[in-house]
Enzyme design. Structure first.
Site, PDB file in Angstrom:
ATOM      1  N   GLY A   1      -2.764   0.089  -9.264  1.00  0.00           N
ATOM      2  CA  GLY A   1      -2.094  -1.132  -8.313  1.00  0.00           C
ATOM      3  C   GLY A   1      -3.693  -2.150  -8.554  1.00  0.00           C
TER       4      GLY A   1
ATOM      5  CG  ASP B   1       7.102   4.517 -10.923  1.00  0.00           C
ATOM      6  OD1 ASP B   1       6.545   5.029  -9.913  1.00  0.00           O
ATOM      7  OD2 ASP B   1       8.018   4.378 -10.261  1.00  0.00           O
TER       8      ASP B   1
ATOM      9  CB  SER C   1      -2.581   1.465   6.139  1.00  0.00           C
ATOM     10  OG  SER C   1      -2.300   0.420   6.675  1.00  0.00           O
TER      11      SER C   1
ATOM     12  CE1 TYR D   1       2.078  -0.031   3.161  1.00  0.00           C
ATOM     13  CE2 TYR D   1       0.807  -0.151   5.664  1.00  0.00           C
ATOM     14  CZ  TYR D   1       0.999  -0.335   4.332  1.00  0.00           C
ATOM     15  OH  TYR D   1      -0.146  -0.619   3.393  1.00  0.00           O
TER      16      TYR D   1
ATOM     17  CB  ILE E   1      -6.844  -7.010   3.280  1.00  0.00           C
ATOM     18  CG1 ILE E   1      -7.053  -6.106   3.690  1.00  0.00           C
ATOM     19  CG2 ILE E   1      -7.670  -8.139   1.936  1.00  0.00           C
ATOM     20  CD1 ILE E   1      -8.769  -6.641   4.697  1.00  0.00           C
TER      21      ILE E   1
END
Length: 244
Positions: free
Chosen positions: A14, A65, A144, A157, A190
C-alpha cells in the site's frame, strides 16, 4: 540510521499514497532501496518511485492484491529479482469501508479481514526466508487506534487491526533470536483519504487539536527500522486519542 539501513531493500505494501508513501520516502532518505506494492493506481505508484529515485535510491513498483497468495508470491519474487533480498517489510496495505453493527455484511467482513490481516500474514510468510537467511530483518505492521477503542469505521476494521497486534506479538516472540524484530504502529486519525471519508472524525476531538500527518507515522517507522533492541511493541501515535 543511514549506516544501518544503507543498501537494505524494503517492501512497503500500500505504498503509493498516504502513510505508505510517507514511509517509503523516509526509508529511501535513510538509504534503503524501496519496492512499493499497490493495487490500482499505476500513475501514483510510478510517481512515488520517481521521488525515491530522486533521493538516489533504487525503486520498484509491484502491482498485486496482498489478500491473494499467488499474487503475493509473484510480487515478492519480482522484488527479489529487481532489487535483491528483502530486509525490511512494512505491512501497510489496508481497506476501511464504513459499516455499522447493523449494516455490516459477511462479504464486507471477509474482504476487510482478507486485506488487513490475512494480507499481512501472507506477505510476511513470503518475505521471511530472506530475513532468516540474512539473520537480520525488520517487520513493521500498521495497526490502528481502532484496535484499542473500536473506532468509527466498524467492527470489521477494528477486529482486523486488533489481529495485527496479535500477529505482531507472535512473530516477535519467535523471531527475535534470528535477528528479526517485529513491531506495530497504531495511528490515530491521520490526514489521509481515509480520514477525509469519515466526517464524524473531527480534529478538535483529539487532545492535540489536529489530525496527524503521514510523515509523523513515517518517523516512527524509521525509528523501528533502525532499532534492533525494540521488538514486540505497539507504538501508539494518536494525538492523545488513546492513552495506553
Amino acid at each position: 540510521m543511514q549506516t544501518e539501513l544503507a543498501g537494505k531493500v524494503a517492501l512497503v505494501t500500500g505504498g503509493s499514497r498516504g502513510i505508505g508513501k510517507a514511509i517509503a520516502l523516509a526509508l529511501a532518505e535513510a538509504g534503503a532501496d524501496v519496492a512499493l506494492n499497490y493495487q490500482n493506481n499505476d500513475r501514483m505508484a510510478e510517481e512515488v518511485c520517481g521521488e525515491i529515485r530522486n533521493r538516489g535510491r533504487r525503486a520498484l513498483a509491484v502491482k498485486g492484491d496482498v489478500a491473494v497468495a499467488a499474487e503475493v508470491t509473484r510480487m515478492v519474487e519480482e522484488v527479489r529479482q529487481g532489487l535483491g533480498p528483502i530486509g525490511i517489510l512494512v505491512n501497510n496495505a489496508g481497506i476501511g469501508h464504513i459499516a455499522s453493527i447493523d449494516t455490516i455484511s459477511e462479504q464486507e467482513w471477509d474482504a476487510t479481514l482478507a486485506v488487513n490481516l490475512k494480507g499481512a500474514f501472507l506477505v510476511t510468510q513470503a518475505v521471511l526466508p530472506d530475513l532468516r537467511r540474512a539473520r537480520w530483518g525488520r517487520i513493521i505492521n500498521i495497526s490502528s487506534v481502532a484496535a484499542q477503542m473500536g473506532g468509527v469505521v466498524g467492527p470489521h476494521y477494528a477486529a482486523s487491526k486488533a489481529g495485527i497486534i496479535g500477529l505482531t506479538h507472535y512473530y516477535a516472540a519467535y523471531l527475535a533470536k534470528e535477528g528479526i524484530t517485529v513491531n506495530a504502529i497504531a495511528p490515530g486519525p491521520i490526514a489521509t483519504d481515509m480520514s477525509a471519508a469519515l466526517p464524524q472524525l473531527k480534529p478538535e476531538s483529539l487532545p492535540v487539536g489536529r489530525f496527524g500527518t503521514p510523515e509523523e507515522i513515517a518517523a516512527v517507522a524509521l525509528l523501528l527500522a533502525g532499532n534492533g533492541f525494540l521488538t514486540g511493541q505497539t507504538v501508539n501515535v494518536n494525538g492523545g486519542r488513546y492513552l495506553g
